[in-house]
Design a protein around this motif. Structure first.
Motif, mmCIF file in Angstrom:
data_model
loop_
_atom_site.group_PDB
_atom_site.id
_atom_site.type_symbol
_atom_site.label_atom_id
_atom_site.label_comp_id
_atom_site.label_asym_id
_atom_site.label_seq_id
_atom_site.Cartn_x
_atom_site.Cartn_y
_atom_site.Cartn_z
ATOM 1 N N HIS A 61 0.803 -1.284 0.100
ATOM 2 C CA HIS A 61 -0.019 0.010 0.077
ATOM 3 C C HIS A 61 0.884 1.366 -0.031
ATOM 4 O O HIS A 61 0.578 2.023 0.731
ATOM 5 C CB HIS A 61 -1.027 0.010 1.211
ATOM 6 N N ALA A 62 1.823 1.247 -0.663
ATOM 7 C CA ALA A 62 2.993 2.262 -0.836
ATOM 8 C C ALA A 62 2.283 3.587 -1.400
ATOM 9 O O ALA A 62 1.232 3.305 -2.083
ATOM 10 C CB ALA A 62 3.947 1.942 -1.745
ATOM 11 N N MET A 63 2.530 4.924 -0.927
ATOM 12 C CA MET A 63 2.211 6.133 -1.501
ATOM 13 C C MET A 63 2.662 6.455 -2.761
ATOM 14 O O MET A 63 3.839 6.241 -3.016
ATOM 15 C CB MET A 63 2.436 7.118 -0.530
ATOM 16 N N ALA A 64 1.752 6.699 -3.785
ATOM 17 C CA ALA A 64 2.275 7.157 -5.164
ATOM 18 C C ALA A 64 2.661 8.515 -5.082
ATOM 19 O O ALA A 64 2.408 9.397 -4.670
ATOM 20 C CB ALA A 64 1.237 6.970 -6.144
ATOM 21 N N ASP A 65 3.802 8.881 -5.733
ATOM 22 C CA ASP A 65 4.519 10.070 -5.978
ATOM 23 C C ASP A 65 3.532 11.120 -6.730
ATOM 24 O O ASP A 65 3.151 10.563 -7.883
ATOM 25 C CB ASP A 65 5.949 10.050 -6.703
ATOM 26 N N PRO A 66 3.354 12.158 -6.459
ATOM 27 C CA PRO A 66 2.385 12.917 -7.234
ATOM 28 C C PRO A 66 2.723 13.279 -8.564
ATOM 29 O O PRO A 66 1.902 13.726 -9.489
ATOM 30 C CB PRO A 66 2.252 14.313 -6.254
ATOM 31 N N THR A 67 3.807 13.146 -8.709
ATOM 32 C CA THR A 67 4.545 13.478 -10.152
ATOM 33 C C THR A 67 4.391 12.257 -11.203
ATOM 34 O O THR A 67 4.777 12.272 -12.332
ATOM 35 C CB THR A 67 5.971 14.126 -10.115
ATOM 36 N N GLY A 68 4.399 11.125 -10.623
ATOM 37 C CA GLY A 68 4.360 9.957 -11.215
ATOM 38 C C GLY A 68 5.665 9.122 -11.242
ATOM 39 O O GLY A 68 5.689 8.282 -11.950
ATOM 40 N N GLU A 69 6.423 9.838 -10.461
ATOM 41 C CA GLU A 69 8.091 9.110 -10.417
ATOM 42 C C GLU A 69 7.960 8.030 -9.534
ATOM 43 O O GLU A 69 7.420 7.887 -8.721
ATOM 44 C CB GLU A 69 9.010 10.145 -10.055
ATOM 45 N N GLN A 70 8.705 7.022 -10.015
ATOM 46 C CA GLN A 70 8.744 5.769 -9.434
ATOM 47 C C GLN A 70 9.560 5.774 -7.984
ATOM 48 O O GLN A 70 10.951 6.518 -7.996
ATOM 49 C CB GLN A 70 9.606 4.614 -9.937
ATOM 50 N N GLN A 71 9.068 5.531 -6.887
ATOM 51 C CA GLN A 71 9.779 5.714 -5.597
ATOM 52 C C GLN A 71 9.908 4.458 -4.654
ATOM 53 O O GLN A 71 9.072 3.473 -5.122
ATOM 54 C CB GLN A 71 9.017 6.748 -4.645
ATOM 55 N N PRO A 72 10.646 4.448 -3.775
ATOM 56 C CA PRO A 72 10.914 3.102 -3.051
ATOM 57 C C PRO A 72 10.068 2.689 -1.921
ATOM 58 O O PRO A 72 10.311 3.000 -0.916
ATOM 59 C CB PRO A 72 12.287 3.234 -2.403
ATOM 60 N N LEU A 73 8.731 2.203 -2.404
ATOM 61 C CA LEU A 73 7.693 1.853 -1.391
ATOM 62 C C LEU A 73 7.815 2.998 -0.109
ATOM 63 O O LEU A 73 7.882 2.403 0.918
ATOM 64 C CB LEU A 73 7.989 0.391 -0.926
ATOM 65 N N TRP A 74 7.095 4.049 -0.668
ATOM 66 C CA TRP A 74 7.197 5.069 0.518
ATOM 67 C C TRP A 74 5.696 5.068 1.287
ATOM 68 O O TRP A 74 4.655 5.165 0.726
ATOM 69 C CB TRP A 74 7.211 6.467 -0.368
#
Length: 254
Positions: A61-74
């Motif tokens: 249930h990681a939070m999505a980066d608002p810019t659409g960039e891939q991030q490490p399970l934030w």
């Protein structure tokens, strides 16, 4: 003799029980107990299950980066406050077409704690209580210090979010940028780490180009052992600065 043995045993037990509290405080010893272990931050609310990684990461249930960039399970709230920024500029660095996004990649993650607005202990949907890290001034750890209107001022901070290789190729400072293949000077804990290794996509300067947030591969601050800035080269003789900047270090200088 028995009393002496008891004293020695007591001292040994005290040392062993005290040791875990020191874990992570020195460079290269890990995130647990370090300044990036939010359970150790004064004024912050500890994780109810004593987790450390949970303040930033979640397996589900990681939070999505608002810019659409891939991030490490934030698992931490992104800095949604910054939409307008004043970039750094100087006679030898204007940014110009090299600017992409000052919050690109891991910098956006760093700013979710260091923007002065999002609580550093916010995670897993819990609001958190510790906002601000001392302000954007000497001794403070708020960077840019965003306001509710989405404005942030990076004009007094090292530039990020630009192409390092373009800046090095088109260096108007006449040779002040080292090639990205250079190793960090006076390496400790990080063997043959190069600048290119810590550029986003091998090109973009970010907060993580200088800082190792997990306190694993960062260098010992040999001149001031009590100060851990999570950086890849020591402070003495300005080894960190002179890794990238050709100014009096006698290496590849023009």
């Amino acid at each position: 003799m028995k009393n002496m043995k008891r004293l020695l045993l007591s001292a040994l037990l005290l040392t062993l029980t005290a040791a875990p509290s020191l874990a992570g405080t020195a460079p290269g010893t890990g995130v647990v107990g370090s300044l990036h272990d939010m359970n150790t931050i004064s004024g912050a609310t500890d994780d109810p299950q004593a987790r450390v990684c949970a303040f930033c990461h979640t397996p589900h249930h990681a939070m999505a980066d608002p810019t659409g960039e891939q991030q490490p399970l934030w698992s931490h709230q992104y800095t949604s406050y910054i939409s307008n920024w004043t970039p750094y500029a100087s006679p030898t660095f204007q940014g110009g077409d090299n600017w992409i996004d000052p919050l690109m990649g891991p910098s956006r993650l760093c700013m979710s704690c260091h923007d002065g607005l999002v609580a550093v202990d916010q995670h897993y949907g819990m609001a958190g209580t510790k906002t601000g890290l001392g302000g954007d001034g000497w001794g403070g750890r708020d960077i840019g210090l965003a306001d509710a209107g989405g404005n942030a001022d990076f004009s007094n901070d090292h530039p990020i979010g630009f192409s390092y290789n373009d800046a090095q190729t088109n260096d108007i400072g006449q040779g002040l940028f080292a090639a990205s293949g250079r190793q960090f000077l006076s390496n400790t804990n990080n063997a043959a780490l190069t600048v290119e290794d810590v550029l986003l996509y091998g090109d973009i300067m970010t907060c993580a180009t200088c800082h190792d947030v997990h306190n694993k591969d960062n260098a010992n601050n040999t001149a001031a052992p009590g100060r851990n800035y999570f950086v890849y080269a020591p402070q003495d003789n300005s080894a960190l600065c002179l890794t990238c900047h050709n100014k009096g270090n006698g290496v590849d200088e023009f």
